[in-house]
Design an enzyme around this catalytic site. Structure first.
Site, PDB file in Angstrom:
ATOM      1  N   ARG A   1      33.920  41.124  25.699  1.00  0.00           N
ATOM      2  CA  ARG A   1      33.812  41.648  27.076  1.00  0.00           C
ATOM      3  C   ARG A   1      32.871  40.819  27.947  1.00  0.00           C
ATOM      4  NH1 ARG A   1      33.428  48.134  26.788  1.00  0.00           N
ATOM      5  NH2 ARG A   1      34.662  48.151  28.659  1.00  0.00           N
TER       6      ARG A   1
ATOM      7  N   ARG B   1      28.849  59.949  25.525  1.00  0.00           N
ATOM      8  CA  ARG B   1      28.820  59.039  26.682  1.00  0.00           C
ATOM      9  C   ARG B   1      29.906  59.398  27.689  1.00  0.00           C
ATOM     10  NH1 ARG B   1      29.898  53.334  25.362  1.00  0.00           N
ATOM     11  NH2 ARG B   1      30.094  53.436  27.610  1.00  0.00           N
TER      12      ARG B   1
ATOM     13  N   CYS C   1      30.337  49.874  24.656  1.00  0.00           N
ATOM     14  CA  CYS C   1      31.153  49.973  23.447  1.00  0.00           C
ATOM     15  C   CYS C   1      31.314  48.604  22.797  1.00  0.00           C
ATOM     16  CB  CYS C   1      32.542  50.500  23.803  1.00  0.00           C
ATOM     17  SG  CYS C   1      32.575  52.253  24.109  1.00  0.00           S
TER      18      CYS C   1
ATOM     19  N   LYS D   1      34.717  60.050  34.294  1.00  0.00           N
ATOM     20  CA  LYS D   1      33.556  59.183  34.064  1.00  0.00           C
ATOM     21  C   LYS D   1      33.755  57.813  34.737  1.00  0.00           C
ATOM     22  CE  LYS D   1      33.173  56.557  30.226  1.00  0.00           C
ATOM     23  NZ  LYS D   1      32.787  55.170  30.466  1.00  0.00           N
ATOM     24  N   ASN D   2      34.936  57.217  34.536  1.00  0.00           N
ATOM     25  CA  ASN D   2      35.143  55.869  35.067  1.00  0.00           C
ATOM     26  C   ASN D   2      35.359  55.842  36.580  1.00  0.00           C
ATOM     27  OD1 ASN D   2      34.782  54.856  32.549  1.00  0.00           O
ATOM     28  ND2 ASN D   2      36.920  54.264  32.202  1.00  0.00           N
TER      29      ASN D   2
ATOM     30  N   ASP E   1      42.277  52.952  26.713  1.00  0.00           N
ATOM     31  CA  ASP E   1      41.344  54.043  26.400  1.00  0.00           C
ATOM     32  C   ASP E   1      42.029  55.229  25.719  1.00  0.00           C
ATOM     33  OD1 ASP E   1      39.230  52.613  27.336  1.00  0.00           O
ATOM     34  OD2 ASP E   1      38.948  53.743  29.187  1.00  0.00           O
TER      35      ASP E   1
HETATM   36  C1  UD1 Z   1      36.981  49.402  32.199  1.00  0.00           C
HETATM   37  C2  UD1 Z   1      36.725  50.821  31.749  1.00  0.00           C
HETATM   38  C3  UD1 Z   1      37.038  50.964  30.264  1.00  0.00           C
HETATM   39  C4  UD1 Z   1      38.453  50.479  29.979  1.00  0.00           C
HETATM   40  C5  UD1 Z   1      38.694  49.096  30.564  1.00  0.00           C
HETATM   41  C6  UD1 Z   1      40.144  48.656  30.459  1.00  0.00           C
HETATM   42  C7  UD1 Z   1      34.979  51.563  33.235  1.00  0.00           C
HETATM   43  C8  UD1 Z   1      33.562  51.926  33.424  1.00  0.00           C
HETATM   44  N1  UD1 Z   1      35.334  51.136  32.027  1.00  0.00           N
HETATM   45  O1  UD1 Z   1      36.120  48.566  31.461  1.00  0.00           O
HETATM   46  O2  UD1 Z   1      36.905  52.334  29.910  1.00  0.00           O
HETATM   47  O3  UD1 Z   1      38.649  50.421  28.581  1.00  0.00           O
HETATM   48  O4  UD1 Z   1      38.346  49.055  31.958  1.00  0.00           O
HETATM   49  O5  UD1 Z   1      40.975  49.574  31.087  1.00  0.00           O
HETATM   50  O6  UD1 Z   1      35.780  51.695  34.138  1.00  0.00           O
HETATM   51  N2  UD1 Z   1      37.166  40.377  30.963  1.00  0.00           N
HETATM   52  C9  UD1 Z   1      36.871  39.037  31.015  1.00  0.00           C
HETATM   53  N3  UD1 Z   1      35.890  38.627  31.885  1.00  0.00           N
HETATM   54  C10 UD1 Z   1      35.230  39.490  32.703  1.00  0.00           C
HETATM   55  C11 UD1 Z   1      35.553  40.859  32.652  1.00  0.00           C
HETATM   56  C12 UD1 Z   1      36.535  41.279  31.766  1.00  0.00           C
HETATM   57  O7  UD1 Z   1      37.448  38.240  30.287  1.00  0.00           O
HETATM   58  O8  UD1 Z   1      34.372  39.050  33.473  1.00  0.00           O
HETATM   59  C13 UD1 Z   1      38.209  40.846  30.014  1.00  0.00           C
HETATM   60  C14 UD1 Z   1      37.686  41.840  28.992  1.00  0.00           C
HETATM   61  O9  UD1 Z   1      37.080  41.201  27.906  1.00  0.00           O
HETATM   62  C15 UD1 Z   1      38.958  42.572  28.616  1.00  0.00           C
HETATM   63  C16 UD1 Z   1      39.738  42.587  29.933  1.00  0.00           C
HETATM   64  O10 UD1 Z   1      39.160  41.595  30.753  1.00  0.00           O
HETATM   65  O11 UD1 Z   1      39.662  41.855  27.656  1.00  0.00           O
HETATM   66  C17 UD1 Z   1      39.709  43.901  30.675  1.00  0.00           C
HETATM   67  O12 UD1 Z   1      38.367  44.334  30.792  1.00  0.00           O
HETATM   68  P1  UD1 Z   1      37.840  45.137  32.063  1.00  0.00           P
HETATM   69  O13 UD1 Z   1      38.986  45.697  32.810  1.00  0.00           O
HETATM   70  O14 UD1 Z   1      36.860  44.297  32.796  1.00  0.00           O
HETATM   71  O15 UD1 Z   1      37.072  46.320  31.347  1.00  0.00           O
HETATM   72  P2  UD1 Z   1      35.855  47.072  31.952  1.00  0.00           P
HETATM   73  O16 UD1 Z   1      35.948  47.026  33.433  1.00  0.00           O
HETATM   74  O17 UD1 Z   1      34.613  46.642  31.305  1.00  0.00           O
END
Ligand code: UD1
Length: 418
Positions: free
Chosen positions: A122, A398, A117, A22-23, A306
């Site tokens: 986030r 999902r 989620c 999925k990711n 995850d």
């Molecule tokens: C992706 C995955 C999700 C997984 C996560 C961490 C997808 C579609 N989803 O989510 O399944 O759980 O990586 O491996 O690939 N953060 C900030 N600012 C930002 C963006 C992120 O502070 O602009 C923080 C988040 O709150 C979190 C950390 O960075 O604490 C990591 O998040 P991130 O890697 O961005 O998660 P996703 O990409 O949303």
């Protein structure tokens, strides 16, 4: 709303084939916006997030030509809208992946702040700061991120102060159509990011460094349509590995990449569970008892967040006390309260969960709260004594393709009711 009724106590046995990741497919679908033509993607899992992304791309002007078996053909020639509306973005955070490609291709984008989620705040600040560094002008207005880059984007040096998977993907995609060179520092190293870079390169992008924490992108004028096959889902594979372990079963997991689940293989072996690896398969033999293990979630190649909830379900039945530290998200222990309702002994203190293994869990009415938490409840219910009713399974839909059918084929007693 659908529910799962699970009668626990069956040892899972047999073979299960893992679906496409999925990711990995969500960013690749977003990347089709960088192209104008017929994109063909194989190995696409039929999960709800994929259908949400298809709806979003169609809304933006792409045309879904076909989705037969696991092959999806989407024509992005007609992409002409730049707004990703709240209705589509609110159910899936990965919708934010269209922001970079839209700005790069159309010079404008209006994307609702995402939902997905409920596992913490986030924020989107890293995506926004990165795109601003490339020269886009971004504003937050009435729940939408609104961006323009009328004169195009320009390469720059971008430092992520937190490792972000979709942040890295968004910036990498935008940089492919950007003038000059973009350097992404402290970039995510997840296999899904490496795959996206490889797929973009096949379409004509010039990306190096994927898989390390410095990714360099030389902008090109245009990309060819994408053709690729999505690799197997490492989180689904990990979930079935734990399903075998928690039920004392014997399961062969096919169509998987053992290297991608190495952190879990290592931990399961430490717990005393037998794991055999093949080239594209794994066999997990649970012999009943297993020991406690400590885990700390980290960006790849650390232990994946995850798989934290599913591992916690396993540890509720381990011999001894486990310490689980969640370092990636600030609010990712919602499954703990539900597991406790089944008799688990879990003490939470901020980012740390202390789990003391119990002899047995008992079936209970349970509520799924997010995608991976739902998987942990299913796993606990499979091992518990008696019946569990898990509501809100739309979360699990999902990201898991036909999970109950796959479990039934392994001998589980699980059924879906509407
Ligand atoms: C992706 C995955 C999700 C997984 C996560 C961490 C997808 C579609 N989803 O989510 O399944 O759980 O990586 O491996 O690939 N953060 C900030 N600012 C930002 C963006 C992120 O502070 O602009 C923080 C988040 O709150 C979190 C950390 O960075 O604490 C990591 O998040 P991130 O890697 O961005 O998660 P996703 O990409 O949303």
């Amino acid at each position: 709303m659908d529910k799962f009724i699970v009668e626990g106590g069956q040892r899972l046995k047999g073979k299960v084939a893992i679906s496409g990741a999925k990711n990995a497919v969500l960013p690749v679908l977003a990347a089709t916006l960088l192209t104008a033509g017929r994109n063909e993607i194989q190995g696409v899992p039929r999960v709800r997030d994929v259908f949400t992304m298809i709806r979003l791309l169609s809304y933006l002007g792409a045309k879904l030509e076909s989705f037969e078996g696991d092959t999806l053909v989407i024509d992005t020639t007609g992409v002409n809208k730049s707004e990703a509306p709240y209705e589509l973005v609110s159910t899936m955070r990965a919708s934010c992946l269209v922001l970079g490609p839209l700005l790069a291709r159309l010079g404008q984008a209006k994307v609702s702040l995402p939902g997905g989620c409920a596992i913490g705040a986030r924020p989107m600040d890293l995506h926004i700061k990165g795109l601003e560094a490339l020269g886009a002008k971004l504003d937050l207005n009435q729940g939408y991120i609104q961006g323009t880059a009328q004169k195009g984007l320009n390469g720059n040096r971008i430092y992520f102060d937190t490792v972000s998977v979709t942040g890295t993907a968004n910036l990498m995609m935008a940089a492919t159509l950007t003038e000059g060179e973009t350097i992404l520092e402290n970039a995510a190293r997840e296999p899904e990011v490496v795959f996206l870079a490889d797929v973009l390169n096949l379409a004509g992008a010039k990306i190096v460094g994927q898989g390390t924490d410095v990714i360099i992108v030389q902008g090109t004028g245009a990309l060819r349509p994408i053709e690729c096959r999505i690799f197997p889902d490492r989180i689904e594979a990990g979930t079935f590995m734990i399903a075998a372990a928690i039920t004392g079963g014997d399961v062969e997991i096919t169509n998987c990449v053992p290297l991608h689940v190495e952190p879990l293989i290592y931990k399961l072996r430490e717990a005393g569970i037998q794991v055999e690896t093949g080239e594209r398969s794994l066999r997990v033999l649970g012999n009943g008892g297993f020991r406690s293990i400590d885990i700390k979630t980290q960006p790849h190649p650390g232990f994946p967040t995850d798989l934290q909830a599913q591992t916690m379900a396993l540890m509720t039945l381990a011999k001894g006390q486990s310490i689980i530290v969640e370092n990636v998200f600030e609010n990712r222990f919602m499954h703990a309260a539900e597991l406790k309702r089944m008799g688990a002994e879990i003490f939470l203190d901020g980012h740390t969960a202390i789990v003391t293994g119990v002899e047995q869990l008992s079936g209970a009415p349970l509520m799924a709260t997010d995608l991976r938490a739902s998987a942990s409840l299913v796993l606990a219910a499979l091992a518990a004594k008696g019946e569990s009713v898990i509501s809100r399974v739309y979360h699990i839909d999902r990201g898991y393709e036909g999970i109950e059918e796959k479990l039934v084929r392994l001998g589980a007693n699980i059924r879906r009711v509407s």
